[in-house]
Design a protein around this motif. Structure first.
Motif: not given
Length: 185
Positions: A165-178
């Protein structure tokens, strides 16, 4: 089945011994708003990263007779081994690669733990999972805003007949540590 998915997850973590790359961020921690949860991405090579996400994730309902039309939010653990293929091209064109801003190809494994639920009049319980291949785009900005979207196909397994089946991911957020390593800054 559970042991197989847990084994794949552990193996992916062990293989992730980082040979820190010159293009990828060494590590970054993100909070996601669209699929509420946390995400950790670490460099595993020159242009590759291991991305681990724990979130309430929208997914198809594979136990349904029309799974592509039946969506729901499930608690999920997703692991991707991303290979960013266009870092060098972005740098040549003067584009930023901060926060692993690039396009990627990734094998992906997700384990969903929805608990007991009723689907089309029958009780479905236990874990289910998907393994597949996705193509994605990730962009990060100086403000810390980050988004990624990937689509592909995967084989779903669990307490139902397995299917591709299809796979889809959407992530919207903030980088808090790098921990930066990017030369494309």
């Amino acid at each position: 089945m559970k042991r197989f998915l847990i084994g794949i997850t552990l193996l992916s973590s062990l293989v992730a011994q980082a040979q820190f790359g010159r293009n990828c961020e060494v590590r970054q921690f993100k909070l996601n708003a669209f699929n509420p949860g946390m995400e950790y991405e670490m460099a595993t090579g020159v242009n590759s990263t291991l991305d681990i996400r724990i979130a309430w994730q929208m997914a198809v309902e594979p136990a349904s007779s029309a799974p592509v039309e039946d969506y729901d939010f499930f608690p999920a653990l997703t692991i991707q081994n991303r290979y960013y293929h266009n870092f060098n091209g972005r740098q040549r064109r003067g584009r930023d690669i901060y926060g692993n801003s690039g396009n990627y190809l990734a094998p992906t494994v997700s384990v969903f733990s929805p608990g007991q639920r009723t689907v089309e009049g029958r009780v479905v319980e236990d874990l289910h999972g998907v393994g597949g291949l996705v193509y994605g785009v990730q962009r990060s900005y100086d403000s810390g805003l980050s988004f990624s979207v990937d689509v592909g196909a995967g084989y779903y397994v669990g307490p139902f007949k397995g299917d591709i089946l299809p796979v889809a991911n959407l992530s919207i957020g903030w980088i808090i540590s790098e921990k930066r390593w990017c030369v494309g800054r």
